[in-house]
Write a protein that holds these residues in place. Structure first.
Motif, PDB file in Angstrom:
ATOM      1  N   GLY A 201       0.784  -1.221   0.000  1.00 49.25           N
ATOM      2  CA  GLY A 201       0.000   0.000   0.000  1.00 49.25           C
ATOM      3  C   GLY A 201       0.820   1.277   0.000  1.00 49.25           C
ATOM      4  O   GLY A 201       0.254   2.370   0.103  1.00 49.25           O
ATOM      5  N   THR A 202       2.142   1.184  -0.130  1.00 54.92           N
ATOM      6  CA  THR A 202       2.985   2.366  -0.046  1.00 54.92           C
ATOM      7  C   THR A 202       3.323   2.901  -1.435  1.00 54.92           C
ATOM      8  O   THR A 202       3.534   2.147  -2.380  1.00 54.92           O
ATOM      9  CB  THR A 202       4.280   2.068   0.718  1.00 54.92           C
ATOM     10  N   GLY A 215       0.019   4.759 -18.525  1.00 52.85           N
ATOM     11  CA  GLY A 215      -1.300   4.622 -19.123  1.00 52.85           C
ATOM     12  C   GLY A 215      -2.297   3.795 -18.342  1.00 52.85           C
ATOM     13  O   GLY A 215      -3.370   3.473 -18.859  1.00 52.85           O
ATOM     14  N   TYR A 216      -1.969   3.437 -17.096  1.00 52.59           N
ATOM     15  CA  TYR A 216      -2.961   2.749 -16.262  1.00 52.59           C
ATOM     16  C   TYR A 216      -4.125   3.706 -15.992  1.00 52.59           C
ATOM     17  O   TYR A 216      -3.940   4.928 -15.902  1.00 52.59           O
ATOM     18  CB  TYR A 216      -2.345   2.323 -14.933  1.00 52.59           C
ATOM     19  N   ASP A 217      -5.307   3.157 -15.844  1.00 48.48           N
ATOM     20  CA  ASP A 217      -6.488   3.988 -15.605  1.00 48.48           C
ATOM     21  C   ASP A 217      -6.677   4.347 -14.139  1.00 48.48           C
ATOM     22  O   ASP A 217      -7.367   5.318 -13.821  1.00 48.48           O
ATOM     23  CB  ASP A 217      -7.741   3.266 -16.112  1.00 48.48           C
ATOM     24  N   ALA A 218      -6.099   3.565 -13.236  1.00 49.53           N
ATOM     25  CA  ALA A 218      -6.206   3.841 -11.805  1.00 49.53           C
ATOM     26  C   ALA A 218      -5.181   2.981 -11.079  1.00 49.53           C
ATOM     27  O   ALA A 218      -4.667   2.002 -11.631  1.00 49.53           O
ATOM     28  CB  ALA A 218      -7.608   3.529 -11.276  1.00 49.53           C
ATOM     29  N   ALA A 219      -4.878   3.371  -9.852  1.00 48.31           N
ATOM     30  CA  ALA A 219      -3.970   2.588  -9.014  1.00 48.31           C
ATOM     31  C   ALA A 219      -4.522   2.561  -7.598  1.00 48.31           C
ATOM     32  O   ALA A 219      -5.211   3.491  -7.165  1.00 48.31           O
ATOM     33  CB  ALA A 219      -2.562   3.179  -9.028  1.00 48.31           C
ATOM     34  N   PHE A 220      -4.199   1.479  -6.872  1.00 53.50           N
ATOM     35  CA  PHE A 220      -4.810   1.251  -5.566  1.00 53.50           C
ATOM     36  C   PHE A 220      -3.747   1.111  -4.482  1.00 53.50           C
ATOM     37  O   PHE A 220      -2.723   0.449  -4.672  1.00 53.50           O
ATOM     38  CB  PHE A 220      -5.680  -0.003  -5.624  1.00 53.50           C
ATOM     39  N   ALA A 221      -4.016   1.756  -3.354  1.00 53.75           N
ATOM     40  CA  ALA A 221      -3.152   1.675  -2.182  1.00 53.75           C
ATOM     41  C   ALA A 221      -3.919   0.921  -1.091  1.00 53.75           C
ATOM     42  O   ALA A 221      -4.660  -0.012  -1.384  1.00 53.75           O
ATOM     43  CB  ALA A 221      -2.767   3.086  -1.737  1.00 53.75           C
TER      44      ALA A 221
END
Length: 286
Positions: A201-202, A215-221
């Protein structure tokens, strides 16, 4: 030279904002659940990763019974872009790609029509969770197993090359964990990943910028929410009772979690100070 919250030249020329997705997500945005392993643990489970089948089913039953709507990644991304979404809506995500995902979780979710996103480490497909000693014997799904999952409603995303913490990485390392990992996953499974999840998560500005530029549409922590490229998630743990799971779905829990996530520097500073003053040879708590 390590990236330490500085904007890369690529970000300046590509039009990516100085801090991609910096504007925080509203409290009413869809919840994102984060799971890891499923079934009974074969041994100690110090990080509380294994969710047994009865509890997983009970959690899914609760979500259905109380009117929570499962979103696909397409629907979740649309919600981030402002599309109307029910207040009680969620995206189900799973980290690491443990073999129990294909054996247990994916069939259960498919039976219920619940879409999900599985984040895997392309450098460790078919290997073991070697990044942490208590789970180093846990087998990860091979590419052959992963290729079958999109047909069950489970989309594939990237979780770095080999579960490396995405902080203070130089340009070469970021290229490996973000772009080359995506290419390797596509080569192995035929899937072009649209979402990224930061191990542990960092994240920092360098990693968020690299993910946005790729080009990723979103990222998650996890708790450290920072807009579209560091969405906060609810960590579902093996020790959660059904009551605790219900509490984790509340707006109050989300607020407290986000506040705690923003205090990570303070927590790390306190731990470092304690380590410096702890007498030599003193035992550490697990």
């Amino acid at each position: 030279m390590p990236v330490r919250d500085t904007v890369s030249q690529g970000a300046l020329t590509s039009g990516v904002a100085h801090d991609p997705g910096r504007r925080g997500l509203p409290r009413w945005s869809p919840r994102v659940l984060m799971y890891h392993y499923f079934g009974a643990p074969p041994g100690p489970d110090p990080e509380k990763l294994f969710i047994d089948r009865p509890m997983f089913e009970a959690q899914l039953d609760h979500l259905d019974r109380t009117g929570w709507r499962a979103l696909s990644l397409d629907e979740y991304l649309a919600a981030l872009d402002g599309a109307p979404t029910p207040r009680r809506s969620f995206l189900l995500t799973i980290d690491d790609g443990h073999e129990s995902v294909g054996r247990l979780a994916a069939p259960l979710l498919a039976e219920r029509g619940i879409p999900s996103v599985l984040f895997v480490c392309p450098g460790l497909l078919g290997d073991h969770a070697r990044w942490t000693p208590p789970y180093r014997e846990e087998r990860l799904s091979p590419a052959d197993d992963l290729r079958a999952l999109p047909g069950l409603g489970m989309e594939l995303g990237v979780h770095s090359w080999n579960h490396t913490r995405m902080v203070d990485l130089d340009a070469s390392a970021l290229e490996q964990h973000v772009r080359r990992s995506r290419e390797a996953l596509e080569s192995a499974t035929g899937v072009t990943a649209r979402a990224f999840a930061y191990p542990y998560g960092t994240h920092d500005l360098g990693s968020r910028t690299a993910v946005a530029e790729a080009g990723y549409d979103a990222a998650f922590a996890v708790a450290r929410e920072h807009g579209r490229y560091a969405v906060d998630r609810i960590f579902v743990q093996s020790t959660d009772s059904l009551f605790a799971f219900k509490c984790k779905l509340t707006a109050g829990y989300r607020l407290v979690s986000r506040v705690g996530g923003r205090a990570w520097k303070l927590r790390h500073g306190v731990r470092s100070a304690v380590a410096r003053v702890r007498p030599a040879g003193a035992g550490r708590r697990a």
